[in-house]
Design a protein around this motif. Sequence first.
Motif, PDB file in Angstrom:
ATOM      1  N   ALA A  98       0.839  -1.206   0.000  1.00 40.51           N
ATOM      2  CA  ALA A  98       0.000   0.000   0.000  1.00 40.51           C
ATOM      3  C   ALA A  98       0.874   1.256   0.000  1.00 40.51           C
ATOM      4  O   ALA A  98       1.962   1.281   0.588  1.00 40.51           O
ATOM      5  CB  ALA A  98      -0.934   0.002   1.205  1.00 40.51           C
ATOM      6  N   ASP A  99       0.384   2.295  -0.665  1.00 41.98           N
ATOM      7  CA  ASP A  99       1.142   3.546  -0.722  1.00 41.98           C
ATOM      8  C   ASP A  99       1.293   4.178   0.655  1.00 41.98           C
ATOM      9  O   ASP A  99       2.314   4.805   0.948  1.00 41.98           O
ATOM     10  CB  ASP A  99       0.455   4.533  -1.675  1.00 41.98           C
ATOM     11  N   ARG A 100       0.259   4.029   1.491  1.00 41.08           N
ATOM     12  CA  ARG A 100       0.292   4.627   2.837  1.00 41.08           C
ATOM     13  C   ARG A 100       0.222   3.526   3.891  1.00 41.08           C
ATOM     14  O   ARG A 100      -0.575   2.586   3.766  1.00 41.08           O
ATOM     15  CB  ARG A 100      -0.872   5.599   2.998  1.00 41.08           C
ATOM     16  N   LEU A 101       0.992   3.683   4.927  1.00 42.33           N
ATOM     17  CA  LEU A 101       1.010   2.678   5.993  1.00 42.33           C
ATOM     18  C   LEU A 101      -0.307   2.654   6.759  1.00 42.33           C
ATOM     19  O   LEU A 101      -0.687   1.615   7.318  1.00 42.33           O
ATOM     20  CB  LEU A 101       2.177   2.959   6.950  1.00 42.33           C
ATOM     21  N   ARG A 102      -1.026   3.774   6.743  1.00 40.15           N
ATOM     22  CA  ARG A 102      -2.290   3.798   7.481  1.00 40.15           C
ATOM     23  C   ARG A 102      -3.290   2.803   6.893  1.00 40.15           C
ATOM     24  O   ARG A 102      -4.168   2.316   7.623  1.00 40.15           O
ATOM     25  CB  ARG A 102      -2.877   5.200   7.493  1.00 40.15           C
ATOM     26  N   ASP A 103      -3.181   2.487   5.610  1.00 40.54           N
ATOM     27  CA  ASP A 103      -4.030   1.436   5.048  1.00 40.54           C
ATOM     28  C   ASP A 103      -3.711   0.097   5.691  1.00 40.54           C
ATOM     29  O   ASP A 103      -4.611  -0.705   5.979  1.00 40.54           O
ATOM     30  CB  ASP A 103      -3.820   1.348   3.535  1.00 40.54           C
ATOM     31  N   GLY A 104      -2.424  -0.164   5.932  1.00 44.11           N
ATOM     32  CA  GLY A 104      -2.038  -1.394   6.608  1.00 44.11           C
ATOM     33  C   GLY A 104      -2.505  -1.430   8.044  1.00 44.11           C
ATOM     34  O   GLY A 104      -2.906  -2.490   8.557  1.00 44.11           O
ATOM     35  N   ILE A 105      -2.464  -0.269   8.716  1.00 47.35           N
ATOM     36  CA  ILE A 105      -2.950  -0.214  10.111  1.00 47.35           C
ATOM     37  C   ILE A 105      -4.450  -0.477  10.158  1.00 47.35           C
ATOM     38  O   ILE A 105      -4.951  -1.219  11.017  1.00 47.35           O
ATOM     39  CB  ILE A 105      -2.603   1.148  10.720  1.00 47.35           C
ATOM     40  N   ALA A 106      -5.172   0.143   9.216  1.00 45.73           N
ATOM     41  CA  ALA A 106      -6.618  -0.085   9.167  1.00 45.73           C
ATOM     42  C   ALA A 106      -6.921  -1.548   8.897  1.00 45.73           C
ATOM     43  O   ALA A 106      -7.840  -2.142   9.508  1.00 45.73           O
ATOM     44  CB  ALA A 106      -7.243   0.801   8.092  1.00 45.73           C
ATOM     45  N   ALA A 107      -6.156  -2.161   7.986  1.00 45.11           N
ATOM     46  CA  ALA A 107      -6.362  -3.578   7.704  1.00 45.11           C
ATOM     47  C   ALA A 107      -6.061  -4.423   8.933  1.00 45.11           C
ATOM     48  O   ALA A 107      -6.745  -5.437   9.193  1.00 45.11           O
ATOM     49  CB  ALA A 107      -5.472  -4.007   6.539  1.00 45.11           C
ATOM     50  N   GLY A 108      -5.065  -4.031   9.723  1.00 43.78           N
ATOM     51  CA  GLY A 108      -4.759  -4.760  10.941  1.00 43.78           C
ATOM     52  C   GLY A 108      -5.883  -4.689  11.966  1.00 43.78           C
ATOM     53  O   GLY A 108      -6.203  -5.688  12.644  1.00 43.78           O
ATOM     54  N   ILE A 109      -6.523  -3.509  12.066  1.00 45.36           N
ATOM     55  CA  ILE A 109      -7.645  -3.365  13.004  1.00 45.36           C
ATOM     56  C   ILE A 109      -8.813  -4.237  12.566  1.00 45.36           C
ATOM     57  O   ILE A 109      -9.451  -4.928  13.381  1.00 45.36           O
ATOM     58  CB  ILE A 109      -8.057  -1.885  13.096  1.00 45.36           C
ATOM     59  N   VAL A 142       1.913 -12.201  10.907  1.00 46.97           N
ATOM     60  CA  VAL A 142       1.830 -11.859   9.483  1.00 46.97           C
ATOM     61  C   VAL A 142       1.939 -10.352   9.294  1.00 46.97           C
ATOM     62  O   VAL A 142       2.629  -9.872   8.380  1.00 46.97           O
ATOM     63  CB  VAL A 142       0.519 -12.409   8.881  1.00 46.97           C
ATOM     64  N   TRP A 143       1.270  -9.582  10.129  1.00 46.12           N
ATOM     65  CA  TRP A 143       1.303  -8.110  10.010  1.00 46.12           C
ATOM     66  C   TRP A 143       2.723  -7.576  10.222  1.00 46.12           C
ATOM     67  O   TRP A 143       3.190  -6.708   9.477  1.00 46.12           O
ATOM     68  CB  TRP A 143       0.348  -7.494  11.025  1.00 46.12           C
ATOM     69  N   LEU A 144       3.414  -8.114  11.224  1.00 40.54           N
ATOM     70  CA  LEU A 144       4.778  -7.646  11.507  1.00 40.54           C
ATOM     71  C   LEU A 144       5.748  -8.044  10.405  1.00 40.54           C
ATOM     72  O   LEU A 144       6.650  -7.272  10.057  1.00 40.54           O
ATOM     73  CB  LEU A 144       5.245  -8.205  12.854  1.00 40.54           C
ATOM     74  N   VAL A 145       5.583  -9.237   9.851  1.00 40.87           N
ATOM     75  CA  VAL A 145       6.439  -9.643   8.731  1.00 40.87           C
ATOM     76  C   VAL A 145       6.218  -8.706   7.547  1.00 40.87           C
ATOM     77  O   VAL A 145       7.176  -8.258   6.885  1.00 40.87           O
ATOM     78  CB  VAL A 145       6.168 -11.105   8.337  1.00 40.87           C
ATOM     79  N   GLY A 146       4.952  -8.397   7.255  1.00 38.56           N
ATOM     80  CA  GLY A 146       4.664  -7.461   6.170  1.00 38.56           C
ATOM     81  C   GLY A 146       5.269  -6.094   6.413  1.00 38.56           C
ATOM     82  O   GLY A 146       5.805  -5.465   5.493  1.00 38.56           O
ATOM     83  N   LEU A 147       5.219  -5.620   7.671  1.00 37.24           N
ATOM     84  CA  LEU A 147       5.801  -4.318   7.995  1.00 37.24           C
ATOM     85  C   LEU A 147       7.317  -4.332   7.823  1.00 37.24           C
ATOM     86  O   LEU A 147       7.909  -3.372   7.300  1.00 37.24           O
ATOM     87  CB  LEU A 147       5.444  -3.934   9.437  1.00 37.24           C
ATOM     88  N   ASN A 148       7.948  -5.430   8.241  1.00 36.41           N
ATOM     89  CA  ASN A 148       9.399  -5.516   8.098  1.00 36.41           C
ATOM     90  C   ASN A 148       9.818  -5.535   6.619  1.00 36.41           C
ATOM     91  O   ASN A 148      10.759  -4.844   6.218  1.00 36.41           O
ATOM     92  CB  ASN A 148       9.898  -6.788   8.797  1.00 36.41           C
ATOM     93  N   VAL A 149       9.089  -6.308   5.813  1.00 30.47           N
ATOM     94  CA  VAL A 149       9.401  -6.365   4.386  1.00 30.47           C
ATOM     95  C   VAL A 149       9.150  -5.007   3.731  1.00 30.47           C
ATOM     96  O   VAL A 149       9.906  -4.561   2.862  1.00 30.47           O
ATOM     97  CB  VAL A 149       8.583  -7.472   3.695  1.00 30.47           C
ATOM     98  N   THR A 151       9.343  -2.036   5.171  1.00 34.13           N
ATOM     99  CA  THR A 151      10.408  -1.114   5.571  1.00 34.13           C
ATOM    100  C   THR A 151      11.672  -1.357   4.768  1.00 34.13           C
ATOM    101  O   THR A 151      12.310  -0.411   4.285  1.00 34.13           O
ATOM    102  CB  THR A 151      10.709  -1.275   7.069  1.00 34.13           C
ATOM    103  N   ARG A 152      12.015  -2.609   4.572  1.00 30.84           N
ATOM    104  CA  ARG A 152      13.218  -2.924   3.801  1.00 30.84           C
ATOM    105  C   ARG A 152      13.045  -2.536   2.328  1.00 30.84           C
ATOM    106  O   ARG A 152      13.972  -2.020   1.703  1.00 30.84           O
ATOM    107  CB  ARG A 152      13.557  -4.411   3.916  1.00 30.84           C
ATOM    108  N   ARG A 153      11.854  -2.775   1.780  1.00 30.40           N
ATOM    109  CA  ARG A 153      11.610  -2.429   0.379  1.00 30.40           C
ATOM    110  C   ARG A 153      11.725  -0.920   0.166  1.00 30.40           C
ATOM    111  O   ARG A 153      12.346  -0.458  -0.799  1.00 30.40           O
ATOM    112  CB  ARG A 153      10.223  -2.912  -0.045  1.00 30.40           C
ATOM    113  N   LEU A 154      11.138  -0.141   1.066  1.00 30.19           N
ATOM    114  CA  LEU A 154      11.225   1.310   0.944  1.00 30.19           C
ATOM    115  C   LEU A 154      12.654   1.798   1.127  1.00 30.19           C
ATOM    116  O   LEU A 154      13.087   2.770   0.484  1.00 30.19           O
ATOM    117  CB  LEU A 154      10.306   1.978   1.975  1.00 30.19           C
TER     118      LEU A 154
END
Length: 411
Positions: A98-109, A142-149, A151-154
Amino acid sequence: MTVDRVIFGRPLRSVAFDVAVSGFVALFAVIEVAQPGGWTATLVGFAMALALLFRRTHPSAVAAVVAVLALAQVLAHWGPLGYDVAVLIALYSVVKYADRLRDGIAAGIVAAVGVVLAALQVPRSAAWWASVLWFGMVTAAVWLVGLNVRTRRLYVLSLEERAATLEREREAESRAAVAEERTRIARELHDVVAHSMAVMIVQADGVRYTLDRDPATAREAAKVVADTGRQALEEMRRLVGVLREPSRPEPAGPPAAVAAPDGGLSAEPAHRRPALVELPDLLDRFRAAGLAVDCATTGEPAPLPPGLELTVYRVVQESLTNALKHAGVGASVELNLDWSPSAVVVRAVDDGRGRPMVRPAPSGGHGLVGMRERVGVYDGSLTAGPTLGGGWRVEARLPLPSAPGTEEEAA
């Protein structure tokens, strides 16, 4: 050279992987046909699998579609099924792409709410909170793995962008250095032509005054005018060539400096035109700055046109300047001027065993870029590179023009 195959505007490997992931989810949907919901639940699984095909390009939309389908499954009281792994895949995709991390946070909620709803429909073979804990741990991992990947991609993307920016800046600086050096060369050649024109005017006046009284002297003066005119015309041709030729960006070498004994710089006036007779003074200045210069001349030096003479002088100056800057104070340099009937070769080899200068300062030229441009004006060649002993070697070959007498005889 390998060529990445592209399909639908995306790399073939990525498309193949996403198809495999979707097929994996669809396989679970087929297996679950005997579970509550039957073929209707299977169709929901197929819809999830189809949505996952677009998880890279539209991660937020895919996550929303999968969440709605999972909610429909919960409302139908079908309980957690095998194809619900699509929820975790969609969650991972939206956090990573996602372009914005807030989309990932919303998906996590939303996923956290889904964990509770799914746990309430698990058969009561264990406490409901144990199911919540298990589903919650898997979802959080799964959420933390996605966040780590993500961060590394960016981070990798930022490094690539920075490298591209630095490359563009380097090319721009190289072009600017070449343009500045060409302007300086053109100005010096203009001074050479102006000097030749002044000589022609003086000699032409002499012809006018001595034509009747001393014809022999007048003829000699006329010859000087003709020779000087030919030379000035050749220099003017080279001047126009320098101004018209498109610049060739090259990596600009670090600027070099000539330090005077008192710590200052031995700079020259902006419009001064040095000559080869001043080479001993130039070498003395470098020796005073701490460079051990051993100069040797082979062959018989020939008279040079002013522009070519200036080029030889500048090549010697820049070669010694770079040696002082990079080899350091106390380094030894072997300078050789090899004269032949067809060319003059300037060769400077340092041993690279000096100590760095305490206060380096930039010179008026641009190192190898300046030398290469100057030599190119006279159709010469320049080679530069490290030596086996750890030093540096610069060699410039400049063709010599034919003597005027030879040209007249050939004519």
